[in-house]
Motif scaffolding. Structure first.
Motif, mmCIF file in Angstrom:
data_model
loop_
_atom_site.group_PDB
_atom_site.id
_atom_site.type_symbol
_atom_site.label_atom_id
_atom_site.label_comp_id
_atom_site.label_asym_id
_atom_site.label_seq_id
_atom_site.Cartn_x
_atom_site.Cartn_y
_atom_site.Cartn_z
ATOM 1 N N ARG A 106 -10.299 -2.457 -1.396
ATOM 2 C CA ARG A 106 -11.444 -3.373 -1.529
ATOM 3 C C ARG A 106 -12.548 -2.737 -2.367
ATOM 4 N NH1 ARG A 106 -10.323 -4.663 3.928
ATOM 5 N NH2 ARG A 106 -11.913 -3.216 4.629
ATOM 6 N N TYR A 129 0.855 -1.184 0.000
ATOM 7 C CA TYR A 129 0.000 0.000 0.000
ATOM 8 C C TYR A 129 0.894 1.238 0.000
ATOM 9 C CZ TYR A 129 -3.870 -3.042 1.312
ATOM 10 O OH TYR A 129 -4.811 -4.024 1.339
ATOM 11 N N THR A 168 -5.528 0.640 7.556
ATOM 12 C CA THR A 168 -6.914 0.171 7.501
ATOM 13 C C THR A 168 -7.696 0.921 6.428
ATOM 14 O OG1 THR A 168 -6.823 -0.424 9.842
ATOM 15 C CG2 THR A 168 -9.017 -0.144 8.880
ATOM 16 N N GLN A 181 -6.619 -0.279 2.977
ATOM 17 C CA GLN A 181 -7.225 -1.590 2.709
ATOM 18 C C GLN A 181 -8.675 -1.429 2.262
ATOM 19 O OE1 GLN A 181 -6.583 -3.724 6.462
ATOM 20 N NE2 GLN A 181 -5.537 -5.309 5.276
#
Length: 130
Positions: free
Chosen positions: A117, A92, A110, A113
């Motif tokens: 998604r 990332y 977080t 992520q």
């Protein structure tokens, strides 16, 4: 001179590969280990921010993350150098901004992520429509 914060890079060789790739750009490479994951990313880059949260994160991030701090002018070249060194496809990446500088590494990871998604879900939906 800017800084690249490395999260989840635990092997010395991996850190050295990043340093070698970005060395020509004069960027400082700063590995962030578990004891720094609760510290705001801005503070790790030398900015004034809120204090770090208490305690050491005992879990795993579940991947790697690079945060590019004060390197906006060199970002394109840095990313190309990292690609050429085969560093980063599985990693990332974020740019330090005034909006995320107060976030700690866990919160930023977080969020990245979650964004990935969402992007992947949109790609799947578009592919199904074709």
């Amino acid at each position: 001179m800017g800084t690249i914060l490395l999260y989840g890079f635990e092997e010395l060789n991996d850190i050295l590969v990043v340093k070698a790739a970005v060395g020509p750009f004069g960027a400082e490479v700063k590995p962030v280990f578990r004891d720094g994951w609760r510290t705001p990313v801005g503070a790790l880059a030398g900015r004034e921010t809120r204090p770090a949260r208490e305690g050491v994160f005992s879990g795993k991030l579940g991947g790697r993350m690079m945060v590019f701090c004060d390197l906006e002018q060199q970002l394109e070249g840095l990313l190309a150098a990292l690609r050429q060194a085969n560093v980063g496809p599985q990693c990332y990446k974020a740019v330090l901004t005034k909006w995320n500088q107060e976030w700690d590494g866990i919160a930023l990871f977080t969020e990245l992520q979650r964004e990935r998604r969402e992007i992947e879900a949109r790609k799947r939906e578009q592919a199904e429509k074709k």
